[in-house]
Write an enzyme that holds these catalytic residues in place. Structure first.
Site, short mmCIF file in Angstrom:
data_model
loop_
_atom_site.label_atom_id
_atom_site.label_comp_id
_atom_site.label_asym_id
_atom_site.label_seq_id
_atom_site.Cartn_x
_atom_site.Cartn_y
_atom_site.Cartn_z
N GLY A 46 0.83 -1.20 0.00
CA GLY A 46 0.00 0.00 0.00
C GLY A 46 0.86 1.24 0.00
O GLY A 46 2.02 1.20 0.41
N GLN A 51 2.94 10.00 1.23
CA GLN A 51 4.23 9.32 1.19
C GLN A 51 5.05 9.66 -0.06
O GLN A 51 6.23 9.35 -0.13
CB GLN A 51 4.05 7.79 1.26
N CYS A 88 6.21 -0.10 7.14
CA CYS A 88 5.81 1.03 6.32
C CYS A 88 6.98 1.44 5.44
O CYS A 88 8.12 1.48 5.91
CB CYS A 88 5.39 2.19 7.22
N LEU A 89 6.69 1.75 4.18
CA LEU A 89 7.76 2.14 3.26
C LEU A 89 8.44 3.44 3.69
O LEU A 89 9.57 3.71 3.29
CB LEU A 89 7.21 2.28 1.83
N HIS A 130 -4.07 1.08 7.85
CA HIS A 130 -2.72 1.67 7.84
C HIS A 130 -2.64 2.83 6.85
O HIS A 130 -2.17 3.91 7.18
CB HIS A 130 -1.71 0.56 7.48
N GLU A 131 -3.13 2.59 5.63
CA GLU A 131 -3.03 3.64 4.60
C GLU A 131 -3.93 4.83 4.90
O GLU A 131 -3.54 5.98 4.67
CB GLU A 131 -3.36 3.07 3.22
N HIS A 134 -2.44 7.33 7.23
CA HIS A 134 -1.49 8.26 6.59
C HIS A 134 -2.18 9.55 6.14
O HIS A 134 -1.58 10.62 6.16
CB HIS A 134 -0.84 7.63 5.35
NI NI Z 1 2.78 3.29 5.63
#
Ligand code: NI
Length: 163
Positions: A46, A51, A88-89, A130-131, A134
């Site tokens: 995701g 991000q 998380c990226l 999670h997304e 953000h």
């Molecule tokens: Ni993330």
């Protein structure tokens, strides 16, 4: 195909509340394509627009069942709970144990602005939560139960087990 730079924790844009996406135009479609390309290249499941430095309510997710694009998504119902690992990226090399709902119902818009609704369960529900966090400037470490050690990241963690 354009891979965008994934911003890392510490950068201001990860902590902002994103604005609704109002235009369903070519610019949005390019963003969606770039976000998907960037997510797949980074082997993530995701990615949220902040991000890549865009403060709009836009998310892409693929937990292995195909790409889903969410514009202005809102969780309207949730139930149950699950405990499991998350990364998380924007926080490379780190993982934590996070408790999330086991099931969510989401209302969103597609890339043309059409409203739709879907339900997500298990890991898919986790990715959605999670997304969407953000989009409100939250990252998983804000809500995690605990952070994993480097040894645990490599190996087995009891909390990963399904009950
Ligand atoms: Ni993330």
């Amino acid at each position: 195909m354009a891979i965008r730079n994934i911003v890392k924790l510490g950068e201001e844009c990860l902590r902002k509340v994103c604005k609704p996406q109002e235009k369903f135009d070519l610019r949005l479609w390019i963003l969606l394509k770039d976000m998907a390309d960037t997510m797949y290249k980074a082997e993530g499941v995701g990615l949220a627009a902040p991000q890549v430095g865009i403060l709009r309510r836009v998310v892409v997710i693929d937990v292995g069942e195909g790409l889903i694009e969410l514009i202005n998504p809102v969780i309207v119902e949730r139930s149950g709970s699950q405990c499991g690992r998350e990364g998380c990226l924007s926080l490379p090399g780190r993982q934590g144990i996070v408790t999330r709902p086991n099931w969510v119902k989401v209302q969103a818009q597609d890339r043309k602005g059409n409203a739709f609704e879907f339900e997500a369960e298990g890991f898919f529900a986790r990715a959605v939560c999670h997304e969407l966090d953000h989009l409100d400037g939250r990252v998983y470490i804000d809500v995690m139960d605990r952070e994993l050690t480097p040894e645990e990241i490599e190996g087995h963690v009891p909390e990963d087990d399904e009950e």
